[in-house]
Design an enzyme around this catalytic site. Structure first.
Site, PDB file in Angstrom:
ATOM      1  CG  HIS A   1      41.086  29.445  44.418  1.00 33.85           C
ATOM      2  ND1 HIS A   1      41.349  29.868  45.675  1.00 33.85           N
ATOM      3  CD2 HIS A   1      40.204  30.580  44.086  1.00 33.85           C
ATOM      4  CE1 HIS A   1      40.679  30.931  46.268  1.00 33.85           C
ATOM      5  NE2 HIS A   1      40.092  31.088  45.277  1.00 33.85           N
TER       6      HIS A   1
ATOM      7  CD  GLU B   1      39.499  32.425  41.038  1.00 31.20           C
ATOM      8  OE1 GLU B   1      38.768  33.196  41.352  1.00 31.20           O
ATOM      9  OE2 GLU B   1      40.802  32.089  41.519  1.00 31.20           O
TER      10      GLU B   1
ATOM     11  CG  ASP C   1      40.583  36.679  42.314  1.00 37.43           C
ATOM     12  OD1 ASP C   1      39.608  36.641  42.319  1.00 37.43           O
ATOM     13  OD2 ASP C   1      41.623  35.992  42.700  1.00 37.43           O
TER      14      ASP C   1
ATOM     15  CG  HIS D   1      41.931  37.330  46.399  1.00 40.67           C
ATOM     16  ND1 HIS D   1      41.756  37.756  47.873  1.00 40.67           N
ATOM     17  CD2 HIS D   1      40.636  36.715  46.284  1.00 40.67           C
ATOM     18  CE1 HIS D   1      40.613  37.543  48.315  1.00 40.67           C
ATOM     19  NE2 HIS D   1      39.950  36.713  47.395  1.00 40.67           N
TER      20      HIS D   1
ATOM     21  CD  GLU E   1      36.181  36.558  42.096  1.00 39.87           C
ATOM     22  OE1 GLU E   1      35.713  37.366  43.058  1.00 39.87           O
ATOM     23  OE2 GLU E   1      36.787  35.377  42.463  1.00 39.87           O
TER      24      GLU E   1
END
Length: 297
Positions: free
Chosen positions: A40, A67, A69, A82, A150
């Site tokens: 993450h 992952e 953002d 993020h 994301e």
């Protein structure tokens, strides 16, 4: 609606009762290898989140999936961060003291490149920078890793789906090799996920959230994954999602977040989830190895 989804809609709706009662475990799409473990924001328990150092740490731990953002600067550059504000993870307050509330969209890429995105985490990471999406992709590629990307706050950045896909294409991430198993694009916005699917149907997509069972047939038309918070999961819900066929012809998957302790990891693995997103990927990997996961009861 996909044919298989039509066939199971009634079953899935009836399965709502299973969300509140015990059920037998289901076989996950990973076919006995244990759920996919996703680092993450990189291995963010051990290095500053969403930095190249966090990608490097995940690689050092042997983690294949990371992952991140993605957001957009004032002058249209995609950066990996993020929060919609730079305040928590950079020294923006010191560098630009008069620019509160320090929103990403109010700063140019050159201004953001000046910021220290590592010192907040520890002195060892002082001087780490907020990477551009291109820089992040190149580092993931360098380690031969896979990416769960994301799109963050798409309502703030009209057209970010098309722009993200353009950067992915320019960096070589939309070829057959990447599309066949190295890239997933997700968002909390169903409209954003749908836009990605419509713009580039070959891209595997995920929706972050827990839609009601009655909505799953509609989601199955444009997303391959339903990715809920682990607190909302049950055997019944995971089973209901996996009964649907996604837009690429396979069973829909469930990647859950953010799981950082071994007991919770073993619990959701027993539910049959396909992936676990975690800040501590080494801990979770060790916890969900098949021999370590008991059957759900």
């Amino acid at each position: 609606m996909h044919a298989r989804a039509v066939a199971v809609t009634t079953t899935a709706l009836l399965g709502a009762a299973a969300l509140l009662s015990p059920a037998a475990p289901v076989q996950a799409a990973h076919s006995g290898a244990g759920p996919t473990v996703v680092a993450h924001r990189g291995a963010s328990a051990y290095a500053p989140e969403n930095t190249l150092a966090a990608v490097d740490k995940a690689a050092e731990l042997g983690i294949r999936w990371v992952e991140n953002d993605v957001q957009r600067t004032r002058d249209g550059e995609l950066v990996v961060l993020h929060d919609d504000s730079l305040k928590r993870t950079t020294d923006v307050e010191e560098v630009f003291p008069g620019r509160a509330p320090w929103k990403v969209k109010d700063f140019t890429a050159a201004e953001i490149a000046r910021l220290d995105a590592g010192s907040w985490f520890g002195d060892a990471y002082a001087g780490a920078r907020v990477p551009t999406l291109e820089q992040f992709l190149n580092r993931v590629e360098h380690h031969h890793q896979k990416l769960l990307l994301e799109i963050k706050n798409p309502q703030l950045y009209p057209g970010i789906e098309r722009q993200t896909l353009k950067v992915l294409a320019n960096e070589g991430w939309l070829d057959r090799r990447h599309l066949s198993g190295r890239l997933i694009v997700q968002s909390f916005s169903a409209d954003s996920v749908r836009a990605v699917h419509e713009l580039k149907p070959a891209v595997k997509t995920g929706f972050l959230g827990t839609p009601p069972l009655s909505a799953l047939p509609a989601y199955a038309a444009f997303t391959d994954q339903i990715n809920p918070h682990h607190g909302s999961l049950s055997v019944g819900y995971v089973s209901a999602v996996q009964a649907f066929t996604g837009p690429h012809g396979g069973p829909m998957e469930v990647f859950t977040w953010t799981v950082d302790d071994a007991d919770t990891a073993r619990q959701v693995a027993a539910y049959g989830v396909d992936g676990i997103i975690t800040n501590r990927p080494d801990v979770i990997r060790d916890a969900v190895r098949p021999a370590a996961v008991p059957a759900a009861r």
